[in-house]
Write an enzyme that holds these catalytic residues in place. Structure first.
Site, PDB file in Angstrom:
ATOM      1  N   TYR A 299     -27.899   4.116 -16.379  1.00  0.00           N
ATOM      2  CA  TYR A 299     -26.801   4.057 -15.406  1.00  0.00           C
ATOM      3  C   TYR A 299     -26.286   4.336 -14.252  1.00  0.00           C
ATOM      4  CZ  TYR A 299     -24.511   4.629 -20.391  1.00  0.00           C
ATOM      5  OH  TYR A 299     -24.754   3.967 -21.702  1.00  0.00           O
ATOM      6  N   GLU A 306     -23.623  -2.595  -8.914  1.00  0.00           N
ATOM      7  CA  GLU A 306     -22.111  -2.539  -9.562  1.00  0.00           C
ATOM      8  C   GLU A 306     -21.406  -2.646  -8.203  1.00  0.00           C
ATOM      9  OE1 GLU A 306     -20.288  -1.166 -13.083  1.00  0.00           O
ATOM     10  OE2 GLU A 306     -22.022  -1.790 -13.753  1.00  0.00           O
TER      11      GLU A 306
END
Length: 378
Positions: A299, A306
């Protein structure tokens, strides 16, 4: 010997429809599997039933008939039947309220007589006014064995079958993407990284759009929880995939695109098999541990990737003015995509990542327990 002495004492050339039966303490319910039935005749005596009709059954449109000798006495004067487009239902009252061990007098039942699992209740389930219970949940193993004896296999709920197929299909989709990336890397080495989007971009867009089915599942009662959680998670990924990568060709060969595809795929490669194991009630300790542990490294890595994609996209959007709305226009409003991305980055990096990580940490503590040891592989 009387022609009714055996439940199946009939001319072997005669066709019999499938008949499904269920009971309560006071009544019997028979469902005859005939569509568009005509000329229905049901003759009752205190111990027997003679049935005949023309309709569409297992052997097409034909004349069907059957005879039954009941296990105990019935009230033949109050027995009734109802004809619909898809079936004939016979409602029969027992003379003595009791739970019958079988429907017919002889232990050998006809091959066309089946248990109506959708209506089946046991003696422990009580009467119609009692709170409803599901025999499939009360007696899982016994119910499974009974189904196998009756129809040769275990009949699963349609929703469950669909969810298993969906999760397996999504697992295969992400596995396909990782295999292609791996094969390209083995063949071309690091030179393959810049071609990742060229080879798997279409496949990745397809599986990401398919994930919106997970927004529909809780809406239609196929899964628990709120549809908003998967909607925001999936939309966050698709915002990066479709608006930041797909719409800007100069982003296609960036290494960070390859990295984020690998990270997203690894997460799903564990998540979907875990869901299948839960649906099939075949929980694996290793798979459960992976599901609630693999996010710890992946994560944060995904959030960083991102963020890099958003940062790399800002100069391109400043240059092209893509998604920006300037004055004057008929809406009398403006929208600065660059400013939006900067705000989005702040939300992604600070409160967004904290909320996601804390949520997963709570789930991990609840599922695995604090301090629980890692499961052994052997």
């Amino acid at each position: 010997m009387s022609p009714m002495s055996n439940a199946s004492a009939m001319d072997p050339t005669e066709l019999s429809p499938f008949v499904y039966w269920s009971q309560t303490k006071h009544t019997l319910l028979l469902k005859v599997d005939l569509k568009d039935a005509k000329g229905v005749i049901a003759d009752f005596t205190p111990t027997t039933l003679s049935f005949s009709a023309n309709g569409h059954g297992a052997r097409g449109r034909n004349a069907y008939k059957f005879q039954l000798r009941f296990y105990e006495f019935i009230d033949d004067e109050t027995a009734t039947f109802t004809v619909t487009d898809h079936k004939i239902e016979l409602m029969i009252r027992k003379v003595e309220p009791a739970w019958w061990v079988r429907l017919v007098a002889t232990p050998q039942k006809p091959h066309w007589l089946r248990i109506d699992f959708d209506r089946w209740v046991s003696e422990d389930d009580g009467e119609l006014n009692d709170p409803p219970r599901d025999v499939r949940e009360d007696y899982v193993e016994e119910y499974s064995n009974l189904q196998k004896q009756e129809i040769g296999y275990v009949r699963e709920n349609a929703k469950k079958v669909y969810l298993v197929i969906y999760n397996l299909a999504m697992f295969v989709g992400y596995l396909h993407i990782l295999i292609i990336i791996g094969v390209l890397y083995l063949r071309d080495g690091t030179a393959s990284i810049k071609h990742t989007y060229e080879y798997v971009g279409t496949s990745f867009k397809f599986v990401q759009l398919m994930q919106y089915m997970e927004v529909m599942h809780p809406i239609f009662g196929y899964s628990k929880g709120s549809p908003l959680v998967p909607f925001f998670q999936i939309s966050g990924r698709n915002f990066v995939l479709f608006l930041m990568i797909e719409m800007e060709p100069r982003m296609h060969d960036k290494p960070v695109v390859c990295y984020v595809f690998i990270i997203w795929s690894l997460v799903e490669l564990v998540r979907y098999p875990y869901y299948v194991s839960q649906l099939l009630k075949r929980e694996s300790a290793l798979l459960t541990w992976l599901r609630y542990t693999i996010w710890i490294p992946l994560y944060p890595m995904g959030i960083v990737c991102e963020g890099v994609i958003l940062l790399r996209s800002i100069p391109y959007i400043e240059e092209t003015k893509r998604f920006c709305v300037d004055m004057p226009n008929k809406w009398n409003s403006t929208f600065d995509m660059v400013l939006f991305l900067k705000v989005y980055l702040l939300l992604l990096a600070l409160p967004g990542s904290y909320l996601v990580m804390s949520h997963m940490s709570k789930l991990r503590a609840k599922k695995l327990g604090r301090g629980r040891a890692k499961p052994k592989l052997n």
